[in-house]
Design a protein around this motif. Structure first.
Motif, PDB file in Angstrom:
ATOM      1  N   CYS A 159       9.251  18.699  32.200  1.00 12.53           N
ATOM      2  CA  CYS A 159       8.494  19.944  32.338  1.00 12.53           C
ATOM      3  C   CYS A 159       8.121  20.193  33.798  1.00 12.53           C
ATOM      4  O   CYS A 159       7.707  19.278  34.514  1.00 12.53           O
TER       5      CYS A 159
ATOM      6  N   GLY B 180       6.010  22.934  34.291  1.00 11.73           N
ATOM      7  CA  GLY B 180       4.903  23.867  34.074  1.00 11.73           C
ATOM      8  C   GLY B 180       3.627  23.484  34.799  1.00 11.73           C
ATOM      9  O   GLY B 180       2.786  24.321  35.071  1.00 11.73           O
ATOM     10  N   CYS B 181       3.456  22.199  35.089  1.00 13.09           N
ATOM     11  CA  CYS B 181       2.296  21.715  35.832  1.00 13.09           C
ATOM     12  C   CYS B 181       2.696  20.419  36.541  1.00 13.09           C
ATOM     13  O   CYS B 181       3.784  19.906  36.319  1.00 13.09           O
TER      14      CYS B 181
ATOM     15  N   CYS C 299       0.267  20.115  27.492  1.00 19.24           N
ATOM     16  CA  CYS C 299      -0.525  21.334  27.708  1.00 19.24           C
ATOM     17  C   CYS C 299       0.280  22.539  27.207  1.00 19.24           C
ATOM     18  O   CYS C 299       1.471  22.446  26.925  1.00 19.24           O
ATOM     19  N   ASP C 300      -0.391  23.673  27.129  1.00 16.51           N
ATOM     20  CA  ASP C 300       0.261  24.901  26.665  1.00 16.51           C
ATOM     21  C   ASP C 300       1.394  25.340  27.586  1.00 16.51           C
ATOM     22  O   ASP C 300       2.377  25.917  27.135  1.00 16.51           O
ATOM     23  N   ASN C 301       1.240  25.052  28.891  1.00 14.53           N
ATOM     24  CA  ASN C 301       2.314  25.386  29.840  1.00 14.53           C
ATOM     25  C   ASN C 301       3.606  24.671  29.460  1.00 14.53           C
ATOM     26  O   ASN C 301       4.689  25.222  29.568  1.00 14.53           O
TER      27      ASN C 301
ATOM     28  N   LYS D 239       5.241  26.320  26.373  1.00 16.34           N
ATOM     29  CA  LYS D 239       5.853  27.596  26.773  1.00 16.34           C
ATOM     30  C   LYS D 239       7.125  27.349  27.586  1.00 16.34           C
ATOM     31  O   LYS D 239       8.153  27.980  27.359  1.00 16.34           O
ATOM     32  N   TYR D 240       7.052  26.415  28.546  1.00 21.28           N
ATOM     33  CA  TYR D 240       8.215  26.092  29.372  1.00 21.28           C
ATOM     34  C   TYR D 240       9.382  25.622  28.504  1.00 21.28           C
ATOM     35  O   TYR D 240      10.514  26.067  28.672  1.00 21.28           O
TER      36      TYR D 240
END
Length: 122
Positions: free
Chosen positions: A8, A10-11, A34-36, A39-40
């Motif tokens: 990921c 995303g973060c 996490c939600d990121n 979504k990613y």
């Protein structure tokens, strides 16, 4: 059932994500924290996109090139079309951050924008 593994972006954690799928249908996503990440993983599997950053030739500027980027991510399969359009560009100075260099680049619906202000040299 097949598996696809991703790291990921995303973060900063860089979680290892596993997508279990049947063809193009996602059955399960694990490994995100996490939600990121969720979504990613969904976007990367179904419709991967990237923001494109590069430089464009600048005529009569204090620098010979100006950095540019797509204002939003574009579909991964369009990257070569976008880059082909960018390689044909040459801008005239002065330019400002946020100037739209090319609207709707390569028919993506995404604008190419200037990332640095550069003055004109006489």
């Amino acid at each position: 059932m097949e598996e696809k593994k991703l790291i990921c972006i995303g973060c900063p954690k860089g979680c290892g994500i596993t997508i279990k799928h049947t063809g193009k249908t996602i059955n399960e996503i694990t490994g995100y924290t996490c939600d990121n990440g969720l979504k990613y993983a969904k976007t990367e599997f179904t419709e991967p996109k990237r923001i494109i950053t590069t430089t464009v030739k600048l005529n009569n500027g204090a620098l010979p090139f100006v950095p540019v980027k797509t204002k939003e991510a574009v579909n991964k399969e369009k990257i070569f079309e976008v880059m082909k359009a960018i390689t044909q560009l040459a801008l005239d100075s002065p330019v400002k951050v946020g100037d739209i260099v090319m609207p709707n680049i390569a028919g993506t619906g995404v604008d190419l924008v200037c990332c640095r202000s550069i003055k004109k040299v006489s």
